[in-house]
Motif scaffolding. Structure first.
Motif: not given
Length: 153
Positions: A97-103, A64, A68, A140, A138
């Motif tokens: 994490t799923p959030a990072r994959t989404r990022l 953080d 980024s 993975s 989406s």
């Protein structure tokens, strides 16, 4: 990617890149590692904070540091460097994490036109198949390779 990025340091093999994130939390050492997989010419891209004490990567830390976009552009620049050195390589990556994959999916989407000039991008879908990357779908995991390799995968 035509975005600001950090200067990377790498050894002669170009399997490990290090750079320093500079932001609101101070200086944070980052590392990008390419490792061979069980499949010929497919390399896993690992990325995270570098712990100098343990000489290891932490891909779950949340820095953080407010930079980024610059950090992701720097990681992307290592893909260009790595595939210049290993032109037949395909790079496999996913978020820790799923959030990072989404990022990562969002970053690919934003830069898709530019990335697609040099690379072909695949996403691993919910049916457990690789397909050409589709915006807003989406995935993975992701796989990128130079455009000239498309027929060798």
């Amino acid at each position: 990617m035509n975005q600001p990025k950090y200067l990377c340091r790498s050894g002669k093999s170009f399997f490990v890149f290090k750079f320093t994130s500079k932001g609101s939390k101070g200086l944070v050492e980052k590392i990008v590692e390419y490792t061979e997989t069980d499949f010929e010419n497919i390399y896993n891209l690992g990325f995270g904070d570098y712990d100098q004490v343990t000489d290891s990567m932490n891909d779950l830390s949340i820095t953080d540091n407010g930079d980024s976009s610059k950090v992701l552009a720097t990681v992307a620049s290592t893909v260009y460097t790595f595939t210049d050195e290993y032109p037949s390589a395909a790079i496999l990556f996913t978020g820790s994490t799923p959030a990072r994959t989404r990022l990562y999916r969002m970053a690919i989407t934003i830069n898709l036109a530019e990335i697609s000039q040099d690379f072909v991008i695949f996403g691993f879908n919910s049916e457990q198949n690789w397909e050409h990357f589709i915006v807003d779908k989406s995935y993975s995991a992701f796989l990128v390779t130079k455009r000239e390799n498309i027929y060798t995968l």
